[in-house]
Design a protein around this motif. Structure first.
Motif, PDB file in Angstrom:
ATOM      1  N   THR A   5       0.826  -1.182  -0.144  1.00 47.64           N
ATOM      2  CA  THR A   5      -0.037  -0.018   0.029  1.00 47.64           C
ATOM      3  C   THR A   5       0.744   1.138   0.186  1.00 47.64           C
ATOM      4  O   THR A   5       1.984   1.343   0.750  1.00 47.64           O
ATOM      5  CB  THR A   5      -0.936  -0.155   1.437  1.00 47.64           C
ATOM      6  OG1 THR A   5      -1.603   1.139   1.298  1.00 47.64           O
ATOM      7  CG2 THR A   5      -0.221  -0.271   2.427  1.00 47.64           C
ATOM      8  N   HIS A 433      -5.726  -5.695   8.479  1.00 47.15           N
ATOM      9  CA  HIS A 433      -5.076  -4.450   9.517  1.00 47.15           C
ATOM     10  C   HIS A 433      -3.854  -3.948   8.764  1.00 47.15           C
ATOM     11  O   HIS A 433      -3.003  -4.717   8.418  1.00 47.15           O
ATOM     12  CB  HIS A 433      -5.070  -4.905  10.631  1.00 47.15           C
ATOM     13  CG  HIS A 433      -4.840  -6.230  11.052  1.00 47.15           C
ATOM     14  ND1 HIS A 433      -3.304  -6.424  11.420  1.00 47.15           N
ATOM     15  CD2 HIS A 433      -5.469  -7.274  10.964  1.00 47.15           C
ATOM     16  CE1 HIS A 433      -3.344  -7.743  11.938  1.00 47.15           C
ATOM     17  NE2 HIS A 433      -4.344  -8.369  11.609  1.00 47.15           N
ATOM     18  N   ARG A 437      -4.188   1.104  11.073  1.00 45.86           N
ATOM     19  CA  ARG A 437      -5.751   1.138  10.918  1.00 45.86           C
ATOM     20  C   ARG A 437      -6.289  -0.148  10.397  1.00 45.86           C
ATOM     21  O   ARG A 437      -5.410  -0.962  10.208  1.00 45.86           O
ATOM     22  CB  ARG A 437      -5.877   2.350   9.672  1.00 45.86           C
ATOM     23  CG  ARG A 437      -5.162   2.029   8.412  1.00 45.86           C
ATOM     24  CD  ARG A 437      -5.032   2.964   7.453  1.00 45.86           C
ATOM     25  NE  ARG A 437      -4.238   3.943   8.219  1.00 45.86           N
ATOM     26  CZ  ARG A 437      -4.445   5.235   8.017  1.00 45.86           C
ATOM     27  NH1 ARG A 437      -5.306   5.686   7.043  1.00 45.86           N
ATOM     28  NH2 ARG A 437      -3.523   5.996   8.326  1.00 45.86           N
ATOM     29  N   TYR A 439      -9.316  -2.072   7.973  1.00 46.46           N
ATOM     30  CA  TYR A 439      -9.970  -1.956   6.596  1.00 46.46           C
ATOM     31  C   TYR A 439     -11.077  -3.006   6.810  1.00 46.46           C
ATOM     32  O   TYR A 439     -10.978  -4.205   7.154  1.00 46.46           O
ATOM     33  CB  TYR A 439      -9.175  -2.396   5.524  1.00 46.46           C
ATOM     34  CG  TYR A 439      -8.044  -1.440   5.486  1.00 46.46           C
ATOM     35  CD1 TYR A 439      -8.024  -0.016   4.724  1.00 46.46           C
ATOM     36  CD2 TYR A 439      -6.854  -1.433   5.695  1.00 46.46           C
ATOM     37  CE1 TYR A 439      -6.922   0.890   4.428  1.00 46.46           C
ATOM     38  CE2 TYR A 439      -5.810  -0.441   6.063  1.00 46.46           C
ATOM     39  CZ  TYR A 439      -5.818   0.465   4.943  1.00 46.46           C
ATOM     40  OH  TYR A 439      -4.861   1.281   4.937  1.00 46.46           O
ATOM     41  N   ILE A 463      -6.828   3.649  -0.630  1.00 49.84           N
ATOM     42  CA  ILE A 463      -6.042   3.633   0.773  1.00 49.84           C
ATOM     43  C   ILE A 463      -4.881   4.365   0.880  1.00 49.84           C
ATOM     44  O   ILE A 463      -3.881   3.832   0.075  1.00 49.84           O
ATOM     45  CB  ILE A 463      -6.214   2.219   1.040  1.00 49.84           C
ATOM     46  CG1 ILE A 463      -7.518   1.630   1.117  1.00 49.84           C
ATOM     47  CG2 ILE A 463      -5.413   2.214   2.680  1.00 49.84           C
ATOM     48  CD1 ILE A 463      -7.440   0.137   1.340  1.00 49.84           C
ATOM     49  N   SER A 468      -6.326  10.000   6.988  1.00 46.29           N
ATOM     50  CA  SER A 468      -7.565   9.511   7.559  1.00 46.29           C
ATOM     51  C   SER A 468      -8.590   9.485   6.516  1.00 46.29           C
ATOM     52  O   SER A 468      -8.409  10.115   5.751  1.00 46.29           O
ATOM     53  CB  SER A 468      -7.878  10.283   8.940  1.00 46.29           C
ATOM     54  OG  SER A 468      -8.142  11.652   8.297  1.00 46.29           O
ATOM     55  N   SER A 469      -9.726   8.861   6.999  1.00 47.77           N
ATOM     56  CA  SER A 469     -10.995   8.467   6.024  1.00 47.77           C
ATOM     57  C   SER A 469     -11.896   8.856   6.667  1.00 47.77           C
ATOM     58  O   SER A 469     -12.282   8.589   7.871  1.00 47.77           O
ATOM     59  CB  SER A 469     -10.775   7.356   5.235  1.00 47.77           C
ATOM     60  OG  SER A 469     -11.748   6.995   4.683  1.00 47.77           O
ATOM     61  N   TRP A 494     -13.431   0.618   1.015  1.00 48.07           N
ATOM     62  CA  TRP A 494     -13.137  -0.075   2.207  1.00 48.07           C
ATOM     63  C   TRP A 494     -13.798   1.082   3.370  1.00 48.07           C
ATOM     64  O   TRP A 494     -13.675   2.203   3.139  1.00 48.07           O
ATOM     65  CB  TRP A 494     -11.593  -0.236   2.651  1.00 48.07           C
ATOM     66  CG  TRP A 494     -11.234  -1.210   1.667  1.00 48.07           C
ATOM     67  CD1 TRP A 494     -10.318  -0.973   0.611  1.00 48.07           C
ATOM     68  CD2 TRP A 494     -11.013  -2.616   1.708  1.00 48.07           C
ATOM     69  NE1 TRP A 494      -9.824  -1.997  -0.007  1.00 48.07           N
ATOM     70  CE2 TRP A 494     -10.420  -3.014   0.728  1.00 48.07           C
ATOM     71  CE3 TRP A 494     -11.700  -3.694   2.742  1.00 48.07           C
ATOM     72  CZ2 TRP A 494      -9.985  -4.528   0.696  1.00 48.07           C
ATOM     73  CZ3 TRP A 494     -11.193  -4.836   2.686  1.00 48.07           C
ATOM     74  CH2 TRP A 494     -10.700  -5.171   1.778  1.00 48.07           C
ATOM     75  N   HIS A 495     -14.105   0.361   4.333  1.00 48.06           N
ATOM     76  CA  HIS A 495     -14.290   1.140   5.512  1.00 48.06           C
ATOM     77  C   HIS A 495     -13.117   1.300   6.428  1.00 48.06           C
ATOM     78  O   HIS A 495     -12.782   0.244   6.818  1.00 48.06           O
ATOM     79  CB  HIS A 495     -15.512   0.284   6.174  1.00 48.06           C
ATOM     80  CG  HIS A 495     -16.206   1.240   7.207  1.00 48.06           C
ATOM     81  ND1 HIS A 495     -17.867   1.358   7.189  1.00 48.06           N
ATOM     82  CD2 HIS A 495     -15.968   2.060   8.058  1.00 48.06           C
ATOM     83  CE1 HIS A 495     -18.177   2.030   8.001  1.00 48.06           C
ATOM     84  NE2 HIS A 495     -16.946   2.848   8.519  1.00 48.06           N
ATOM     85  N   VAL A 496     -12.530   2.390   6.660  1.00 43.19           N
ATOM     86  CA  VAL A 496     -11.355   2.534   7.182  1.00 43.19           C
ATOM     87  C   VAL A 496     -11.649   3.124   8.374  1.00 43.19           C
ATOM     88  O   VAL A 496     -12.020   4.165   8.743  1.00 43.19           O
ATOM     89  CB  VAL A 496     -10.327   3.553   6.248  1.00 43.19           C
ATOM     90  CG1 VAL A 496      -9.162   3.443   7.010  1.00 43.19           C
ATOM     91  CG2 VAL A 496     -10.245   3.027   4.999  1.00 43.19           C
ATOM     92  N   GLN A 498      -9.294   4.275  11.823  1.00 48.27           N
ATOM     93  CA  GLN A 498      -8.046   4.533  12.391  1.00 48.27           C
ATOM     94  C   GLN A 498      -8.061   3.890  13.802  1.00 48.27           C
ATOM     95  O   GLN A 498      -8.800   4.181  14.620  1.00 48.27           O
ATOM     96  CB  GLN A 498      -8.108   5.730  12.375  1.00 48.27           C
ATOM     97  CG  GLN A 498      -6.671   6.460  12.735  1.00 48.27           C
ATOM     98  CD  GLN A 498      -5.704   6.547  11.619  1.00 48.27           C
ATOM     99  OE1 GLN A 498      -6.443   6.619  10.374  1.00 48.27           O
ATOM    100  NE2 GLN A 498      -4.529   6.275  11.622  1.00 48.27           N
TER     101      GLN A 498
END
Length: 1436
Positions: A5, A433, A437, A439, A463, A468-469, A494-496, A498
């Motif tokens: 990533t 992970h 964070r 995902y 990502i 941050s998201s 994705w649902h991210v 933190q």
């Protein structure tokens, strides 16, 4: 599994040095990294990634020892051994600077909440201050080739063929032993070791060696390229106690890395491939398990040009291996060979303009803590290039140019939670992970929970490891949590989440992560303690008491059970292993925890329904039951030991167990499964180093006791000896849910097997509760290949979820010296999914299990992608014998017609005969589609028929389909069929089908207006005379390639027109005006011209009352009701009605007309669409005055003041625009503006307002009103007066009725029409009197016109008066056949009519051709032409 990533990070050394690092070696916990350059040993810290200490050798010592080459840590991180070039081992002590000494400490601003709570507690990980001291060097008198650390010893291989065993703590009595390689016996296996062939090891030395704990031996690569494995036969390593085996037929080994968890040895070869060997437990020989190599399919230009393998690195959790070659590049494989990433292809290897990049060449690499980073040291040329660029950047700031010690590259990874916490395989979510964070693929909560907020921001598509998201807003906790397909596959985001920074700073790295079954709660555990997060509240929960957090460490993983976090942990205070349950909703504190003491260290934990299964370090398995307890206010849980199972006989080393799972899967008789025992924990699945082992409950004993004893004291059945189900298993998925409809899928066991793809262990059920065959096994293992790496299985939906690496190029800064960002693409991770149902069906059919395939497919028939699964089942090349089986299977399903045609269109034409021989004649299939009303599929069969049959057959079938499509209102299909029929016609002339010149109308639903409203193919228009129309029988003769072509095309056009006319006649006969309007608008049918011809035939109204009722029903128009109060004066009645109706018409844009409810295309704001509607307001005024004048001319007693009072105020006031806001009108055009300012001057009394509201209640939908007015306009233009009357009645427009009755006096109107209108109105009047009183006020309003009609009937003109006209019509008709009729004198009478306006420009120029076979009788007169002119004045 592991995914790259972002961009790599470059770490620069703060110390100036001419030397460049070339070797990196991690400590056992990977918190420290030893980095070597020629005379320098540096130690780096992992987080923050900083240099701690650097030891620089003096020039004199460097001359004595030679340059540094390799390094190795002592297991407790207290010493480092460095191999120097002249055969010396240099030992360094690593000294800590005491507890309080740190190189870097966080500085917080004043007033920050981060103050030290506990004295001495280090809130953030600070890099410790270390120092290095060299001890006495050891001279081994030969170049050193390999170093390997054991617990107390250091093994050193030298180039003179010796293996030296050194003691870490100096040279005492047993401080040093040397073993010659020639004294170690090597054989192909241990059984033949005593007398079999042995290797001649003269002059051979060990080039590379690594120790494997779980195999208790050394994997070695010899200098001649042979691969071997050396086992110590006793606890001590002495010459006479070593035994070696070697791998046959391999002589090009270069390096080796061992996998302790799976007992594998990966050997790199000069050919570029990696051979992965295992040790056969029975014979002790080395057996090839699988290969890791690039395939020509995916890497055609590089797969054989990589050079020898340089390095292999297993990740800390041993689930993936990173490989690099001499020519550069990185490649990542899962443990059993599934390929994940390679930097030798795609965006890694090419720039966006297509030029090739140089692959990064690597001299050393190592994984960081928990595998979140890969530390890479590039080779020297790479670094020089980077340095030059670095110096160019820094020239401005630092004039003296001295080179920095150049960079270590740090690649960032995120990994699946399955790698370290395999209990997450019970969930149907993907959880990844990164170091800071999480995902999740828990879907979009806006789709899961309809109750949640609507203003939700989407998480980022890509990502980024450092940004941050935005997260979703919390749904309401009580909403349903079903994870439907749409939520899990709705998008690629994705649902991210933190991870909380306070927890992370003191407990990095994150070791375990878990998610609950609903996908709404997560828990993470780092070095100490744990924390959990809820998507409901968007909050993390941390331990309130920091001491409690620091006094426990999670050992065996963590899992969710309902609302509880289940943790297997070690308690530092009591020095005791514990099983704890914490309630999610209460504070995170030991006071609220349920604690159970355990006797042995826990290695793995899993949850099945209300049971917890633990695997412990003494190789035993414990089953516990959990129960929820509500003690007054607090909710707690109680844990009770159910059963212990010792596995030490079967498990050689506890670290080999990858996962342990309780399941309800079993192989026994299905009769047991019908019982409630199906929900019980039937068996234990153990993944032992890739071997899947199953322990079932032993049901052979007496079964009576279950019923006798109470449920809670029931003794659990013992387990049978284990059975091996599969090899090379990486992950296992089962579910604890049950669904009787999908038993095949829910009671199956899913395995991921690396490069071998996936396997499913499928139950085979007897059909219809029949007794199963004795020879049929209860289950079958089916393998299938898959294109993604599986991370989760959706059982009911027959889907595999995964993730894949995508890259984004960033070539902004190209030049001689490229920055890292240009060398490497930006990496993102995307969600993927794959259907597996068709793979299973195909495997069952291949194995002649069609009945089982049918049961499985029927249970999945409701899935949205089921049809495409069928196509996939039969789309791949099917071996000859299997085709009839597959065809027979597919015909069992309602969608088989679509499936067959989709497959046929993806198959070569040459194979169609073979295909249809198996599935049936396409003509029969076409007819089946028609009978099933599946017209789209039937259309697909037409294409097949066109290719396989003569044109006459396809035309016959096309005609059938065209007529059916017309009847069903499938307008798109109709347009395609018109094109298709024309193409067949041109195909007969053997010329390619011409592209239709008419533009297809967009499929908006209402009645459309065309500039040229005609694709009615043979109709063209000419000869507009002022105020009249000549109906000619003219054919348009397109200029074709030949006369024959023109004839054929003309005949085709006539053929199509005939069908269109027939359909229009059919609709009119059935009083389906709405369908007629849609038909005309969608197919551009020339309605007015056709109605002119049919005026005295099918366009007559036989039964006015029936027609009126039918219109009410078709247009959803309410029957009028009488207001409660008596009606106001007729003046007010008329006045209000006129204002409203005219204003409503005026204020709506033409686009509203396009908005039928048949299609869902949004109205397009087209400025040219206003044709006749823009002028409607003013014209309505003319119409009213004209019609009143007309009626006044004939019948002086008419109330001619009726409609005049407000007509000239129509432009001034806009009452209607207030009502427009309540209508469902299209606001696209902005045609209606705000209510006029002066409208307040128009005062209406209470009664008038009541009346207006009554009017609105009696009106139908606005769309219907617009459609009715359009039809009124069409019938008016065509002179179909009876229909005008019917529509005038339903709209309750007195002016229309008045106007039509005025026209009836015209001599051109045939007496039958007059008679029909009269009798029709009388019938409506009598019907209204009895059945529908709401019409009475309106009929009373037009009473004077009715009176006038009755009177005109009594003084009827004699029929002889029309004689000359009808004679002339015969003449005109015969002329029409020959050519254009010349305008005759009496035709100009139309001009003298009081309403004789010119024909609207809306009409296409020219006359309308008529069908030859259905031609009008000679009685059809040219007076119709006059009427064309006479009647268009109304709305045009």
């Amino acid at each position: 599994m592991y995914f790259l990533t972002g961009w790599p990070r470059r770490l620069l050394c703060p110390l100036r040095s001419e030397e460049e690092p070339f070797h990196i070696q991690p400590s056992s916990q990977r918190f420290y990294f030893a980095v070597l350059s020629e005379t320098q040993l540096s130690i780096w810290f992992s987080r923050p990634s900083v240099l701690i200490v650097s030891y620089i050798e003096s020039a004199k010592a460097a001359a004595q020892f030679g340059f540094y080459q390799k390094a190795e840590w002592k297991p407790d991180d207290s010493m480092i051994a460095v191999a120097a070039a002249k055969g010396y081992i240099l030992l360094f002590d690593v000294l800590g600077g005491g507890d309080d000494k740190y190189l870097y400490e966080p500085v917080y601003p004043k007033g920050s909440p981060r103050v030290k709570v506990t004295p001495g507690y280090k809130e953030e990980q600070c890099a410790p201050a270390l120092s290095l001291e060299m001890k006495k060097p050891v001279d081994l008198e030969a170049p050193i080739t390999s170093l390997q650390s054991l617990q107390e010893d250091l093994l050193v291989c030298t180039a003179d063929g010796y293996l030296h065993v050194l003691h870490w703590d100096g040279l005492g009595s047993n401080g040093r032993r040397a073993i010659s390689l020639t004294t170690i016996p090597f054989s192909l296996d241990l059984q033949s070791a005593r007398g079999g062939p042995s290797l001649d090891l003269e002059g051979v030395y060990i080039r590379c060696m690594e120790y494997c704990v779980t195999l208790d031996g050394f994997a070695v690569v010899l200098s001649d390229g042979r691969l071997g494995f050396i086992t110590p036969l006793s606890n001590t390593i002495t010459a006479d106690q070593l035994q070696g085996v070697w791998a046959a037929d391999v002589t090009d080994g270069t390096c080796v890395a061992v996998n302790n968890k799976y007992r594998l040895m990966a050997f790199g070869c000069a050919s570029g491939s990696v051979l992965v060997y295992m040790i056969d437990t029975t014979t002790g020989s080395m057996q090839l398990s699988h290969k890791l190599e690039l395939t020509p399919k995916h890497y055609p230009d590089i797969y054989n040009k990589t050079g020898p393998v340089k390095l292999i690195c297993w990740s800390p959790d041993y689930s993936v291996a990173m490989v690099t070659w001499e020519c550069g590049g990185l490649s990542l494989w899962s443990v059993f060979g599934a390929h994940l990433i390679c930097t030798l292809g795609e965006d890694f290897a090419y720039r966006s303009d297509g030029t090739k990049k140089d692959p990064i060449k690597i001299s050393s690499m190592s994984w960081g803590a928990e595998g979140y980073h890969l530390w890479v040291i590039p080779t020297k040329p790479e670094r020089r290039r980077q340095e030059e660029q670095q110096d160019q950047e820094e020239e401005m700031e630092t004039p003296p140019r001295s080179s920095l010690q150049a960079g270590i590259l740090q690649f960032h990874f995120i990994k699946s939670a399955l790698t370290v916490n395999p209990c997450t395989s019970n969930q149907e979510q993907v959880l990844l992970h990164g170091e800071d964070r999480l995902y999740l693929t828990c879907g979009d909560p806006t789709q899961v929970h309809s109750t949640s907020d609507t203003h939700i921001t989407h998480p980022h598509t890509h990502i980024h490891p450092r940004d941050s998201s935005p997260l979703h807003h919390p749904p309401s906790p009580n909403s349903s949590l079903s994870q439907g397909l749409s939520t899990l596959l709705g998008h690629k985001h994705w649902h991210v989440v933190q991870i909380h920074s306070t927890y992370l700073e003191s407990n990095w790295p994150i070791r375990f992560a878990a998610i609950d079954t609903t996908g709404q709660c997560m828990a993470v555990a780092g070095r100490r303690g744990f924390a959990h997060y809820s998507l409901y509240t968007r909050k993390w929960k941390l331990f309130g008491n920091i001491t409690q957090e620091q006094n426990m460490t999670v050992t065996g993983g963590l899992a969710w059970w309902n609302d509880f976090v289940v943790v297997a942990c070690y308690n530092f205070i009591h020095q005791q292993e514990e099983l704890r349950l914490y309630l999610r909703s209460s504070n995170l504190d030991n006071a609220f925890a349920s604690v159970t003491k355990l006797h042995s260290d826990t290695l793995l934990l899993n949850v099945f329904r209300d049971m917890v299964i633990l695997f412990r370090a003494d190789c035993s398995i414990c089953l516990y039951s959990i129960e929820r307890r509500n003690d007054g206010y607090a909710t707690t849980s109680s844990v009770e030991l159910l059963q212990e199972v010792s596995m030490s006989r079967y498990i050689p080393h506890p670290a080999l167990v990858v996962s342990v799972t309780l399941t309800s899967v079993r192989t026994g008789d299905w009769n047991h499964i019908q019982s409630p025992a199906a929900c019980m924990a039937e068996s234990i699945m153990l993944n032992l180093a890739g071997q899947l082992i199953m322990l079932q409950r032993d049901r052979s004993g007496p079964q009576v006791r279950e019923k006798e004893t109470p449920a809670n004291h029931k003794k659990l059945l013992p387990f049978c000896p284990p059975v091996v189900l599969a090899q090379c298993v990486e992950n296992v998925w089962t579910t604890c849910r049950s669904n009787r409809k999908k038993r095949h899928l829910l009671e199956a066991l899913w395995l991921s097997c690396g490069e071998a793809g996936m396997k499913v262990w499928l139950p085979l059920f007897p059909r219809d509760h029949r007794k199963p065959h004795s020879f049929l096994s209860r289950r079958i293992m089916l393998p299938f290949h898959i294109n993604i790496y599986p991370l989760a299985v959706l059982f009911e939906d027959a889907l595999v979820l995964g993730a894949t690496n995508e890259t984004v190029l960033y070539d902004g800064l190209q030049g001689a010296s490229e920055p890292l960002e240009a060398l490497f693409p930006y990496c993102t991770v995307e969600r993927t999914s794959q259907i597996y149902l068709h793979h299973i069906l195909r495997q069952l059919l291949v194995r002649n299990l069609g009945e089982q395939a049918l049961l499985l497919a029927q249970s999945c028939a409701s899935l949205p992608y089921f049809p495409s699964c069928h196509g996939a089942t039969s789309r791949e090349p099917i071996p000859d014998p299997l085709l009839p089986t597959v065809a027979k299977f597919i015909t069992e399903f309602p969608l088989f017609l679509q499936t067959i045609v989709h497959c046929a269109r993806k198959t070569e034409y040459a194979l169609w005969n073979y295909l249809f021989a198996a599935v049936g004649n396409p003509k029969d299939l076409f007819e089946e589609c028609l009978m099933a009303q599946d017209l789209d599929t039937a259309a697909s069969y037409l294409i097949i028929l066109q290719n396989m049959e003569v044109p006459a057959v396809s035309r016959q079938h096309a005609t059938l389909l065209f007529n059916t499509a017309l009847e069903q209102g499938k307008w798109d299909l109709c347009r395609h069929m018109i094109r298709f029929l024309k193409a067949i016609g041109s195909g007969e002339m053997e010329t390619p089908p011409p592209t239709p010149t008419t533009q297809e109308p967009s499929s908006t639903g209402g009645f459309e207006f065309f500039r040229n409203r005609s694709i009615s193919l043979s109709q063209s228009a000419d000869a507009i005379a002022t105020g009249k129309f000549n109906l000619q029988k003219t054919f348009s003769m397109p200029t074709g390639p030949s006369a024959k072509g023109r004839d054929v095309e003309c005949a085709e056009n006539m053929y199509i027109d005939m069908m269109l006319w027939r359909h229009a006649r059919h609709l009119l006969e059935q009083v389906r005006l709405r369908d007629l309007g849609c038909f005309s608008a969608q197919l551009g049918f020339e309605l007015i011209g056709w109605l002119c011809r049919e005026r005295n035939r099918v366009a007559r109204v036989e039964d006015f009352v029936m027609a009126l009722k039918r219109l009410h029903k078709d247009f959803l128009w309410p029957f009028p009701v009488i207001p409660v109060g008596s009606l106001s004066s007729p003046l007010r009645n008329g006045r209000c009605r006129t204002v409203l109706s005219t204003r409503l018409l005026k204020s709506q844009s033409a686009d509203s007309l396009l908005n039928s409810d048949m299609d869902t295309v949004p109205p397009q704001a087209a400025p040219g669409n206003h044709t006749w509607l823009d002028s409607l307001g003013p014209r309505a005024k003319d119409m009213d005055t004209a019609s009143s004048a007309h009626s006044h001319h004939h019948t002086p007693q008419t109330h001619d003041a009726f409609l005049s009072p407000l007509t000239n105020k129509v432009e001034e006031y806009s009452i209607g625009s207030a009502t427009d806001l309540t209508e469902t009108s299209s606001v696209v055009d902005g045609d209606w503006t705000m209510v006029d300012e002066n409208s307040s001057t128009l005062s209406l009394s209470q009664a008038e307002l009541e009346h207006i509201s009554m009017e609105l209640a009696n009106k139908g939908p606005h769309k219907s009103q617009v459609q009715l007015r359009y039809l009124l306009h069409v019938f008016m233009e065509a002179g179909c007066l009876e229909w005008c009357v019917v529509i005038g009645l339903i709209l309750r427009e007195a002016s229309v009725i008045k106007q039509v009755i005025g026209f009836l006096d015209s001599p051109e109107v045939p007496p039958e029409t007059v008679q029909s209108v009269r009798s029709g109105l009388l019938a409506v009047d009598s019907w209204a009197s009895t059945d529908c009183l709401g019409y009475k006020p309106f009929l009373n309003l037009i009473r004077p016109q009715l009176q006038q009609l009755m009177e005109s009937a009594t003084e009827q003109v004699q029929p002889e008066a029309f004689q000359p006209s009808s004679q002339s019509s015969k003449l005109g008709g015969s002329e029409g056949l020959g050519g254009p009729a010349s305008p005759r004198a009496e035709d100009s009478r139309g001009g003298t009519s009081p309403l004789g306006l010119a024909l609207p420009s809306l009409e296409p120029t020219g006359g309308f051709s008529r069908p030859p076979s259905e031609d009008c009788p000679p009685e059809q007169t040219e007076e119709q032409g006059e009427e064309e002119g006479a009647y268009d004045c109304t709305l045009s």
